[in-house]
Design an enzyme around this catalytic site. Structure first.
Site, PDB file in Angstrom:
ATOM      1  CE  LYS A 164      -1.947   2.740   2.998  1.00 31.28           C
ATOM      2  NZ  LYS A 164      -2.142   4.019   2.291  1.00 31.28           N
TER       3      LYS A 164
ATOM      4  CB  CYS B 144      13.383   8.911   7.709  1.00 28.36           C
ATOM      5  SG  CYS B 144      14.038   8.027   6.304  1.00 28.36           S
TER       6      CYS B 144
ATOM      7  CD  GLU C 122      10.257  12.443  11.379  1.00 26.31           C
ATOM      8  OE1 GLU C 122       9.518  11.869  11.565  1.00 26.31           O
ATOM      9  OE2 GLU C 122      11.405  11.762  10.637  1.00 26.31           O
TER      10      GLU C 122
ATOM     11  CD  GLU D 259      14.076   0.766   7.793  1.00 26.91           C
ATOM     12  OE1 GLU D 259      14.463   1.704   8.400  1.00 26.91           O
ATOM     13  OE2 GLU D 259      14.763  -0.263   7.335  1.00 26.91           O
TER      14      GLU D 259
HETATM   15  P1  NAP Z   1       2.609   7.632   8.341  1.00 28.83           P
HETATM   16  O1  NAP Z   1       1.412   8.626   8.521  1.00 28.83           O
HETATM   17  O2  NAP Z   1       3.008   6.569   9.257  1.00 28.83           O
HETATM   18  O3  NAP Z   1       2.036   6.902   6.912  1.00 28.83           O
HETATM   19  C1  NAP Z   1       3.068   5.825   6.385  1.00 28.83           C
HETATM   20  C2  NAP Z   1       2.015   4.947   5.793  1.00 28.83           C
HETATM   21  O4  NAP Z   1       1.122   4.144   6.739  1.00 28.83           O
HETATM   22  C3  NAP Z   1       1.066   5.611   4.833  1.00 28.83           C
HETATM   23  O5  NAP Z   1       0.916   4.740   3.614  1.00 28.83           O
HETATM   24  C4  NAP Z   1      -0.219   5.580   5.410  1.00 28.83           C
HETATM   25  O6  NAP Z   1      -1.445   5.581   4.796  1.00 28.83           O
HETATM   26  C5  NAP Z   1      -0.181   4.301   6.152  1.00 28.83           C
HETATM   27  N1  NAP Z   1      -0.830   4.215   7.642  1.00 28.83           N
HETATM   28  C6  NAP Z   1      -1.554   5.189   8.234  1.00 28.83           C
HETATM   29  N2  NAP Z   1      -2.170   4.837   9.479  1.00 28.83           N
HETATM   30  C7  NAP Z   1      -1.973   3.517   9.273  1.00 28.83           C
HETATM   31  C8  NAP Z   1      -2.406   2.352   9.980  1.00 28.83           C
HETATM   32  N3  NAP Z   1      -3.308   2.546  11.435  1.00 28.83           N
HETATM   33  N4  NAP Z   1      -1.920   1.015   9.787  1.00 28.83           N
HETATM   34  C9  NAP Z   1      -1.185   0.805   8.847  1.00 28.83           C
HETATM   35  N5  NAP Z   1      -0.765   1.747   7.932  1.00 28.83           N
HETATM   36  C10 NAP Z   1      -1.196   2.947   8.091  1.00 28.83           C
HETATM   37  O7  NAP Z   1       3.958   8.329   7.713  1.00 28.83           O
HETATM   38  P2  NAP Z   1       4.071   9.608   6.617  1.00 28.83           P
HETATM   39  O8  NAP Z   1       3.445  10.905   7.227  1.00 28.83           O
HETATM   40  O9  NAP Z   1       3.367   8.826   5.385  1.00 28.83           O
HETATM   41  O10 NAP Z   1       5.640   9.409   6.520  1.00 28.83           O
HETATM   42  C11 NAP Z   1       6.407  10.292   7.082  1.00 28.83           C
HETATM   43  C12 NAP Z   1       7.151   9.322   8.273  1.00 28.83           C
HETATM   44  O11 NAP Z   1       7.674   8.287   7.785  1.00 28.83           O
HETATM   45  C13 NAP Z   1       8.329  10.341   8.936  1.00 28.83           C
HETATM   46  O12 NAP Z   1       7.972   9.955  10.442  1.00 28.83           O
HETATM   47  C14 NAP Z   1       9.688   9.608   8.433  1.00 28.83           C
HETATM   48  O13 NAP Z   1      10.556   9.772   9.387  1.00 28.83           O
HETATM   49  C15 NAP Z   1       8.994   8.371   8.055  1.00 28.83           C
HETATM   50  N6  NAP Z   1      10.098   7.595   7.193  1.00 28.83           N
HETATM   51  C16 NAP Z   1      10.939   6.608   7.344  1.00 28.83           C
HETATM   52  C17 NAP Z   1      11.795   6.184   6.611  1.00 28.83           C
HETATM   53  C18 NAP Z   1      12.911   5.142   7.119  1.00 28.83           C
HETATM   54  O14 NAP Z   1      13.521   4.529   6.378  1.00 28.83           O
HETATM   55  N7  NAP Z   1      13.067   5.115   8.519  1.00 28.83           N
HETATM   56  C19 NAP Z   1      11.754   6.603   5.520  1.00 28.83           C
HETATM   57  C20 NAP Z   1      10.812   7.382   4.978  1.00 28.83           C
HETATM   58  C21 NAP Z   1       9.982   7.872   5.712  1.00 28.83           C
HETATM   59  P3  NAP Z   1      -2.111   6.991   4.398  1.00 28.83           P
HETATM   60  O15 NAP Z   1      -0.898   7.885   3.532  1.00 28.83           O
HETATM   61  O16 NAP Z   1      -3.157   6.624   3.739  1.00 28.83           O
HETATM   62  O17 NAP Z   1      -2.193   7.786   5.669  1.00 28.83           O
END
Ligand code: NAP
Ligand code: MG
Length: 497
Positions: free
Chosen positions: A202, A310, A407, A276
């Protein structure tokens, strides 16, 4: 073609609103490559694009203009169930295929991505807002590189894990964020397929388009139906992917908050899990560092992809004796960054991915001002439409400030100072996260000591934001666990006996 000159920069507003300005309009399409977008995208299940059971669609916005780009299907738990059924059906044959044959498919995916690179780069920039020079020179080539790299492993697993009989887990549920949509997909899908797993992935709600274009590549490469399935939607769809009983492993990249939810919901299910998550990296500059080079590294560390990274070097720790010199150079450098149309190849800082993210960044910047840090923003004009934010420096930041702890995930740098090496280590590690760090110094021995002392999965020395498929990436503490890339990343996709 260069971007049109600002038409007017009339509306001046009082601080702090100035930081959220909307002042000029740009020529919407200076990039000539056709991104070949469809009006509507449907989930990719069992090798076909199928109508969502809900019949519902939502708009994917181009954050560079604020206008809708395409309609994306809202996949329901029933669609996710169909995707798992397709992936389960495909698993026995795919996992039994000789590694060299699986490798051929991965090479094909990599080559087609290269062939369609311009198209993918433009689509990625339009859907997510990142500068075209980054999509073109980083995201798309790196995604292809991950498929090439893992294609090479597919027939060498017995050598990678000698005597351990590496076996795939089965169907892997994968959920990815919006900051590197195609690249995160490649980090997830390439190792899963190379090791004989099948996947249900997804993408993030705001950036699903390149994942569905990748589904076209899967069709073009002739992958057996069901090996790769892409379901689109919101957080609920993500939860359905994670919680499906047929998921043998879950791989998630996203926020720490959602990561914690997933950890709770998979506890006791026997599912393998890798997370991650977020970061708040320290980029540490010692007084003996080559300062001009360090300033370039600081700028790249925080402003690459608008800071939606990230591992962004979002906390600058600079040795007190050179703090003024570094800050002066930084202000000058930031003042010449070009903020604007993501499709203009000269743009350094593109659009913020969504209105929601822009509000989050604005809120934290206001908190920084309210808590007493000193803000610097260049007086550059911003496009009238779309979501934009000026590159922002905060000096005089204290460890207790929210902008030092949380963050921000935007183009905002928090600057702190230190006197001694041990103080630098203490401040750098004073965070719940542990994903990455940077060290700038002429002394090799200091680099070695620092990289041992810093609790971060990746430590860059005299460089920042360097990536390679051979190099494992992942976190400590609340940045998650498991690795992606390298042999360590491969290991997370196999059972070893
Ligand atoms: P997010 O809100 O956690 O969303 C990530 C993904 O999870 C999206 O596809 C989201 O769908 C989905 N999601 C939301 N709620 C969920 C649930 N309850 N169960 C399962 N999946 C769910 O994060 P984001 O705002 O997209 O991304 C930013 C974050 O990612 C930052 O904190 C960043 O540091 C982190 N990141 C980490 C890495 C790494 O390698 N460590 C790399 C890139 C990014 P929707 O989009 O539909 O809400
Ligand atoms: Mg979008």
């Amino acid at each position: 073609m260069p971007v049109a000159a600002p038409k007017k920069s009339s509306r001046r507003r009082a601080e702090p609103e100035l930081i959220f300005g909307d002042l000029w309009e740009f020529d919407p399409a200076p990039e000539s490559a056709d991104p070949k977008l469809q009006d509507r995208y449907r989930p990719f299940i069992g090798g076909k694009f199928v109508a969502p059971k809900s019949g519902k669609y939502f708009a994917s916005i181009n954050p560079g203009t604020g206008k809708p780009l395409a309609e994306i299907a809202l996949a329901s738990p029933q669609d996710v169930d169909t995707a798992y059924a397709a992936a389960s059906k495909a698993f026995p044959a795919w996992s039994k295929l000789p590694g060299a044959e699986r490798g051929k498919y991965l090479y094909r995916l990599a080559r087609i991505l290269q062939d369609r690179a311009r198209e993918f780069a433009v689509a990625e920039t339009m859907d997510g807002g990142k500068p075209i020079k980054e999509s073109r020179d980083f995201d798309v080539p790196m995604a292809a590189a991950h498929f090439f790299y893992h294609a090479g492993w597919a027939d060498k697993l017995a050598y990678a894990f000698p005597g351990a009989n590496p076996q795939p887990h089965g169907v892997v549920g994968q959920v990815i964020p919006w900051n590197f949509p195609l690249l995160m997909l490649a980090w997830k899908i390439a190792p899963a397929l190379a090791t004989g797993n099948t996947v249900v992935l997804k993408p993030a709600e705001t950036t699903s388009i390149t994942a569905l274009k990748f589904a076209e590549v899967v069709q073009e490469a002739g992958l057996p139906p069901g090996v790769v399935n892409i379901v689109t939607g919101a957080g609920e769809t993500g939860a359905a992917v994670v919680n499906h009983p047929k998921a043998a492993k879950v791989a998630f990249t996203g926020s720490t908050d959602v990561g914690k939810l997933i950890m709770r919901s998979t506890a006791g299910t026997g599912k393998k899990l890798t997370l991650e998550l977020g970061g708040k990296a320290a980029n540490i500059v010692f007084e003996d560092a080559p300062l001009d080079q360090a300033v370039e590294g600081i700028v790249n560390g925080i402003f690459f992809n608008q800071g939606h990274v990230c591992c962004a070097g979002s906390r600058l720790l600079v040795q007190e004796s050179v703090a003024d010199a570094v800050l002066k150079r930084l202000r000058n450098r930031v003042s010449v960054l070009r903020v604007g149309n993501p499709l203009d190849k000269n743009t350094d800082i593109g659009a913020i991915n969504s209105k929601e993210q822009l509000d989050k960044i604005s809120g934290l910047v206001k908190a920084g001002i309210a808590e007493g840090a000193e803000m610097f923003q260049p007086k550059c004009s911003l496009p009238r439409n779309g979501y934009y934010f000026r590159p922002t420096l905060f000096s005089g930041v204290e460890q207790s400030h929210r902008i030092a702890r949380e963050e921000i995930f935007g183009p905002v740098l928090s600057i702190l100072t230190f006197r001694t090496q041990s103080e630098a280590v203490e401040k750098a590690n004073n965070t719940a996260y542990g994903l990455s760090a940077g060290v700038w110094t002429e002394k090799g021995s200091r680099i070695l000591k620092m990289s041992t002392a810093l609790k971060a999965g990746v430590v860059w020395a005299n460089t920042y934001n360097k990536f390679d498929p051979t190099s494992p990436f992942g976190g400590y503490k609340e940045s998650g666990f498991g690795r992606e890339g390298g042999k360590q990343g491969l290991a997370d996709y196999v059972k070893l006996t």
